[in-house]
Write a protein that holds these residues in place. Structure first.
Motif, PDB file in Angstrom:
ATOM      1  N   GLY A  64       0.848  -1.270  -0.114  1.00 41.42           N
ATOM      2  CA  GLY A  64      -0.062   0.064   0.027  1.00 41.42           C
ATOM      3  C   GLY A  64       0.945   1.324   0.056  1.00 41.42           C
ATOM      4  O   GLY A  64       0.269   2.359   0.154  1.00 41.42           O
ATOM      5  N   GLY A  65       1.866   1.154  -0.086  1.00 39.97           N
ATOM      6  CA  GLY A  65       3.298   2.269  -0.105  1.00 39.97           C
ATOM      7  C   GLY A  65       2.944   3.189  -1.300  1.00 39.97           C
ATOM      8  O   GLY A  65       2.692   2.524  -2.483  1.00 39.97           O
ATOM      9  N   LYS A  66       3.196   4.299  -1.229  1.00 33.54           N
ATOM     10  CA  LYS A  66       2.827   5.127  -2.522  1.00 33.54           C
ATOM     11  C   LYS A  66       4.195   6.169  -2.511  1.00 33.54           C
ATOM     12  O   LYS A  66       4.752   6.377  -1.643  1.00 33.54           O
ATOM     13  CB  LYS A  66       1.914   6.087  -2.274  1.00 33.54           C
ATOM     14  N   TRP A  67       4.896   6.212  -4.008  1.00 33.81           N
ATOM     15  CA  TRP A  67       5.845   7.133  -4.249  1.00 33.81           C
ATOM     16  C   TRP A  67       5.552   8.740  -4.253  1.00 33.81           C
ATOM     17  O   TRP A  67       4.461   8.939  -5.204  1.00 33.81           O
ATOM     18  CB  TRP A  67       6.737   6.523  -5.304  1.00 33.81           C
ATOM     19  N   ILE A  68       6.152   9.270  -3.621  1.00 36.19           N
ATOM     20  CA  ILE A  68       6.077  10.825  -4.212  1.00 36.19           C
ATOM     21  C   ILE A  68       7.180  11.276  -5.068  1.00 36.19           C
ATOM     22  O   ILE A  68       8.459  11.033  -4.565  1.00 36.19           O
ATOM     23  CB  ILE A  68       6.180  11.752  -2.663  1.00 36.19           C
ATOM     24  N   VAL A  69       7.054  11.849  -6.059  1.00 36.83           N
ATOM     25  CA  VAL A  69       8.166  12.379  -6.967  1.00 36.83           C
ATOM     26  C   VAL A  69       7.764  13.961  -7.282  1.00 36.83           C
ATOM     27  O   VAL A  69       6.932  14.354  -7.126  1.00 36.83           O
ATOM     28  CB  VAL A  69       8.393  11.523  -8.226  1.00 36.83           C
ATOM     29  N   TYR A  70       9.109  14.546  -7.633  1.00 39.01           N
ATOM     30  CA  TYR A  70       8.781  15.970  -8.158  1.00 39.01           C
ATOM     31  C   TYR A  70       9.505  16.136  -9.332  1.00 39.01           C
ATOM     32  O   TYR A  70       9.622  17.504  -9.687  1.00 39.01           O
ATOM     33  CB  TYR A  70       9.587  16.816  -6.832  1.00 39.01           C
ATOM     34  N   VAL A  71      10.079  15.406 -10.070  1.00 41.67           N
ATOM     35  CA  VAL A  71      10.573  15.735 -11.314  1.00 41.67           C
ATOM     36  C   VAL A  71       9.996  14.520 -12.424  1.00 41.67           C
ATOM     37  O   VAL A  71      10.050  13.477 -11.871  1.00 41.67           O
ATOM     38  CB  VAL A  71      12.135  15.332 -11.525  1.00 41.67           C
ATOM     39  N   PRO A  72       9.273  15.126 -13.404  1.00 46.47           N
ATOM     40  CA  PRO A  72       9.263  16.264 -14.052  1.00 46.47           C
ATOM     41  C   PRO A  72       8.226  17.144 -13.232  1.00 46.47           C
ATOM     42  O   PRO A  72       8.219  18.310 -13.537  1.00 46.47           O
ATOM     43  CB  PRO A  72       8.825  16.353 -15.383  1.00 46.47           C
ATOM     44  N   LYS A  73       7.306  16.557 -12.450  1.00 48.39           N
ATOM     45  CA  LYS A  73       6.356  17.388 -11.449  1.00 48.39           C
ATOM     46  C   LYS A  73       6.029  16.624 -10.264  1.00 48.39           C
ATOM     47  O   LYS A  73       6.210  15.555 -10.340  1.00 48.39           O
ATOM     48  CB  LYS A  73       5.046  17.729 -12.430  1.00 48.39           C
ATOM     49  N   VAL A  74       5.383  17.636  -9.344  1.00 47.06           N
ATOM     50  CA  VAL A  74       5.182  16.883  -8.164  1.00 47.06           C
ATOM     51  C   VAL A  74       3.913  16.088  -8.269  1.00 47.06           C
ATOM     52  O   VAL A  74       3.030  16.446  -8.788  1.00 47.06           O
ATOM     53  CB  VAL A  74       4.781  18.166  -6.993  1.00 47.06           C
TER      54      VAL A  74
END
Ligand code: JHZ
Ligand code: SAH
Length: 405
Positions: A391-401
């Motif tokens: 159930g884990g989720k990834w947060i990324v910020y490239v190329p956008k949040v």
């Protein structure tokens, strides 16, 4: 105003990230009061088109016997350099070949030449990572490369077929001395082959976390052409790479020694079309960076309010810019998971987020993982299927949040 490091034209910064610590300066609490900070600002030279830092950190403060970045922490990068070494072995070596690499680190690339019995020399000023390379049988000297060292190498070993450097040329502020050294060191048909994060990708993806103390320059084919032409060298080919969020590999020879591949003109035309030669492009980049910061902080605060746990994945150099510029503090994220022993148990530069061994991450998965190693996204997500399944989720910020569901 500071002067361009390449052509001496006065330049004005187009963005300021504020006070920044040493990106790889992971530290213990007793060292917090003495932490070194400088103004992280980037400028564009309208004359020679070089994008660069306008305040520099002394190289000895960054590269020394406790350097925290060990190249071999990524298996995909090892594979990337094995393929590059294979190409060089197949296509670019003459009789009695000799290969020089600067920034050879723990030997991730030169090991491929050493194992094949090819004459080689690594130039690696950070003594601890250089020692790992020596243990693998790679001949390495711990010095900073410059023109003087190039002369000494030629006197002792002769000229080189290939002068290589990955993620190091853009780290060296005194580039004229480096390129003058390359001119002396290369055999008549020898090639300088190097790669660094590509300005075109930084602009297109708003990957502003490539900006930190170690990266003095953000290269384009335009700016590199100008630089090498000052020393009787020319770019004969360029090859875009996907690694480190988008890099460019440059092949450089003595002027007139090799035919120039059509890709060079094609990439220059692409850069013109993207506007890498225009100051407005960098004004837009600054606006995109500011928007990215606002979006990321809103997302992290919302998640915090929902009472969910966030941990960060990979204590990258790049993350020092993200945490300090955005204001990500230990009340928003619990810790940073990292596989490098020298970083574990310490705190992240400036923001002082605890860095914990990867096992901590596996032991008790957070609800969200903020992916500081986004450039290794494929490699990391492939091995973290269980996090997602839980159930884990990834947060990324490239190329956008965004949150990857
Ligand atoms: P990574 C460094 O940047 C510094 P960094 C330097 N200036 C540069 O240009 C590039 O390298 C080449 C961790 N990790 O490669 C290990 C995991 O924990 O993006 C390292 O601490 N788990 C020379 O530091 C860090 O990430 C993993 O599965 O931004 C390396 O980050 C993987 C793959 C990495 O480089
Ligand atoms: N080539 C490897 C390592 C990149 S890290 C890779 O791509 O993974 C950059 C390395 O360059 C560091 O190990 C640092 O010590 C080294 N370095 C920094 N300045 C240098 C200089 N002037 N000459 C040679 N190496 C340098």
């Amino acid at each position: 105003m500071p002067n361009c490091l390449i052509c001496r034209t006065p330049i004005e910064p187009f963005i300021s990230f504020g006070k920044m610590p040493i990106a790889n300066g992971f530290l213990n609490p007793e060292e917090f009061p003495h932490e070194h900070f400088f103004d992280l600002q980037v400028g564009f030279c309208s004359q020679c088109k070089m994008v660069q830092l306008t305040e520099l950190v002394e190289q000895e403060k960054m590269f020394h016997g406790n350097y925290a970045f060990f190249s071999s922490t990524s298996s995909r990068m090892a594979e990337h350099f094995r393929r590059l070494a294979d190409t060089v072995k197949r296509e670019y070596l003459g009789p009695d070949p000799f290969v020089v690499e600067i920034g050879s680190n723990d030997g991730i690339m030169l090991q491929n030449f050493a194992q094949a019995g090819i004459r080689h020399l690594g130039i690696e000023p950070s003594a601890n990572v250089a020692e790992v390379a020596r243990q693998k049988g790679i001949r390495t000297i711990s010095e900073f490369f410059n023109e003087d060292l190039a002369r000494r190498i030629v006197a002792e070993y002769g000229q080189a077929d290939a002068f290589m450097g990955a993620n190091v040329v853009c780290h060296i502020p005194y580039l004229h001395s480096v390129v003058a050294g390359v001119k002396i060191l290369l055999k008549p048909k020898g090639l300088m082959i190097f790669e660094d994060p590509y300005l075109g990708d930084i602009v297109a993806k708003t990957s502003y976390d490539q900006v930190y103390d170690e990266h003095a320059f953000y290269f384009s084919v335009m700016s590199v052409s100008y630089l090498v032409a000052q020393h009787g060298l020319e770019i004969i080919d360029v090859q875009p790479q996907t690694v480190h969020g988008g890099s460019m590999r440059y092949f450089i020879g003595h002027k007139g020694a090799h035919p120039i591949k059509p890709m060079v003109a094609a990439q220059l035309a692409k850069e013109e079309a993207m506007g890498l030669q225009r100051p407005e492009t960098y004004v837009r980049l600054r606006e995109n960076i500011e928007r990215s910061r606002t979006d990321l902080m809103k997302l992290l605060r919302d998640i915090k309010q929902q009472g969910k746990r966030v941990a960060c994945y990979a204590a990258t150099s790049k993350s020092t810019t993200v945490t300090n510029y955005c204001g990500i503090t230990p009340d928003l994220v619990e810790f940073i998971s990292d596989t490098t022993p020298i970083k574990q148990g310490k705190y992240s530069p400036g923001a002082h987020i605890p860095v914990k061994p990867y096992e901590e991450f596996k032991k008790r998965y957070p609800d969200y993982a903020l992916l500081f190693g986004w450039n290794h996204g494929e490699e990391i997500m492939a091995k973290e299927q269980a996090f997602k399944a839980a159930g884990g989720k990834w947060i990324v910020y490239v190329p956008k949040v965004q949150v990857l569901e």
